[in-house]
Each structure stands twice: as structure tokens, then as C-alpha cells.
Design a protein around this motif. Structure first.
Motif, mmCIF file in Angstrom:
data_model
loop_
_atom_site.group_PDB
_atom_site.id
_atom_site.type_symbol
_atom_site.label_atom_id
_atom_site.label_comp_id
_atom_site.label_asym_id
_atom_site.label_seq_id
_atom_site.Cartn_x
_atom_site.Cartn_y
_atom_site.Cartn_z
ATOM 1 N N LEU A 11 -7.726 9.861 9.243
ATOM 2 C CA LEU A 11 -8.020 8.439 9.017
ATOM 3 C C LEU A 11 -7.587 7.597 10.219
ATOM 4 N N GLY A 27 -0.498 6.373 5.049
ATOM 5 C CA GLY A 27 -0.404 7.766 4.603
ATOM 6 C C GLY A 27 0.696 8.519 5.334
ATOM 7 N N LEU A 35 0.800 -1.231 0.000
ATOM 8 C CA LEU A 35 0.000 0.000 0.000
ATOM 9 C C LEU A 35 0.830 1.277 0.000
ATOM 10 N N PRO A 75 -4.188 11.751 6.617
ATOM 11 C CA PRO A 75 -3.815 10.496 7.282
ATOM 12 C C PRO A 75 -4.049 10.528 8.793
ATOM 13 N N ALA A 119 -4.896 2.727 6.821
ATOM 14 C CA ALA A 119 -4.845 3.780 5.799
ATOM 15 C C ALA A 119 -4.132 5.017 6.338
#
Length: 154
Positions: free
Chosen positions: A102, A121, A68, A99, A117
Motif C-alpha cells: 500500500l 498498517g 485509523l 502495508p 493506509a
């Protein structure tokens, strides 16, 4: 016997004409240099390390990190709509607010996916800063607050 010419600049007390001296490299306006740049790069390293600690707390498999890692770069697709929208999209994914939001939402709602996530980030952001990739200016993809990259580089 061969003779080798000694450059005038190597002789003590001689002056190099101004036209022969290389011009000092001056960064374009808005580019961070010197000690502040070193601090921002150190900050990037600290953010990346903290992101890995956050990721470790999720209990998710470590293969997700490399899988990712480049996901935030998908925001560069905004450049298909022009440099202003592209810079806005890219900067949204490459600065801390998204980020962090999140990661906070993932913690609040006990959602590993959101936390991962956010951690990815932040990791991406930290590594970018460490590598001198910064926040984009609206006029060009390669112009950032930490320097010029790609075709924009002098």
C-alpha cells in the motif's frame, strides 16, 4: 516468644524435593522466546518509528493516526468464517507485505490515501510486535508466534 519455621530450602546445603520445586515454564512449540523475542520486539519499535516518519511525509493531519490505528484489527472479522480463514485474514493485515505494498503504491501513484493506509498498517504491526502480539496460528485466535493471549494463555 514465637517461633517461626525456616523453610528447608533456605538452609544452605539442603535440597528442595523435586515435587515441591515449581516446574519451569516451557512455551508451547512455535513460540519465540529469549533473545530472539527481544530482537523481534526491537524490530517492532523500529517499524513503528519508520511508519510515523512515512506518515509525516504525507502531510496529512495527525489526528488520522489514532483514528485509523485499529483499522487493521477489522481483519479479525474473518474469524466469523472459522479459525483458518480468520488467521489468514488477520495475518494478511498484520504482516509487512500488505502495508508495504500500500505504501509503495501510494508513493508510485502519488496517493496520500494509499500511503497513509500503508503507514498506519506498518505502525499497527510495529506496535503489535512490541506488545508481543504476533502472527496467528490457524487453530486459535490467541495462539501467536510471540506467545499465547486471552483464553489460550496458561
Amino acid at each position: 516468644m514465637s517461633t517461626t519455621a525456616i523453610p528447608e530450602s533456605a538452609i544452605p546445603g539442603s535440597a528442595v524435593p523435586e515435587s515441591a520445586a515449581p516446574a519451569p515454564a516451557t512455551p508451547p512449540p512455535g513460540v519465540v522466546t529469549g533473545r530472539p523475542l527481544a530482537w523481534l520486539r526491537a524490530e517492532g519499535l523500529a517499524v513503528a518509528a519508520a511508519a510515523l516518519v512515512l506518515f509525516a511525509g504525507t502531510g496529512q493531519p495527525w489526528w488520522l493516526v489514532p483514528a485509523l490505528f485499529l483499522a487493521p484489527d477489522l481483519a479479525a472479522l474473518g474469524y466469523l468464517a472459522g479459525p483458518k480463514i480468520g488467521a489468514w485474514c488477520y495475518n494478511l493485515a498484520h504482516t509487512a507485505p500488505l502495508p508495504l505494498a500500500l505504501a509503495a503504491a501510494g508513493t508510485w501513484w502519488d496517493s496520500a490515501a494509499l500511503t497513509v493506509a500503508g503507514a498506519i498498517g506498518l505502525l499497527h504491526l510495529g506496535v503489535d510486535r512490541l506488545a508481543k502480539y504476533g502472527v496467528k496460528y490457524d487453530h486459535s485466535f490467541g495462539a501467536t508466534h510471540l506467545g499465547l493471549h486471552g483464553p489460550d494463555r496458561p
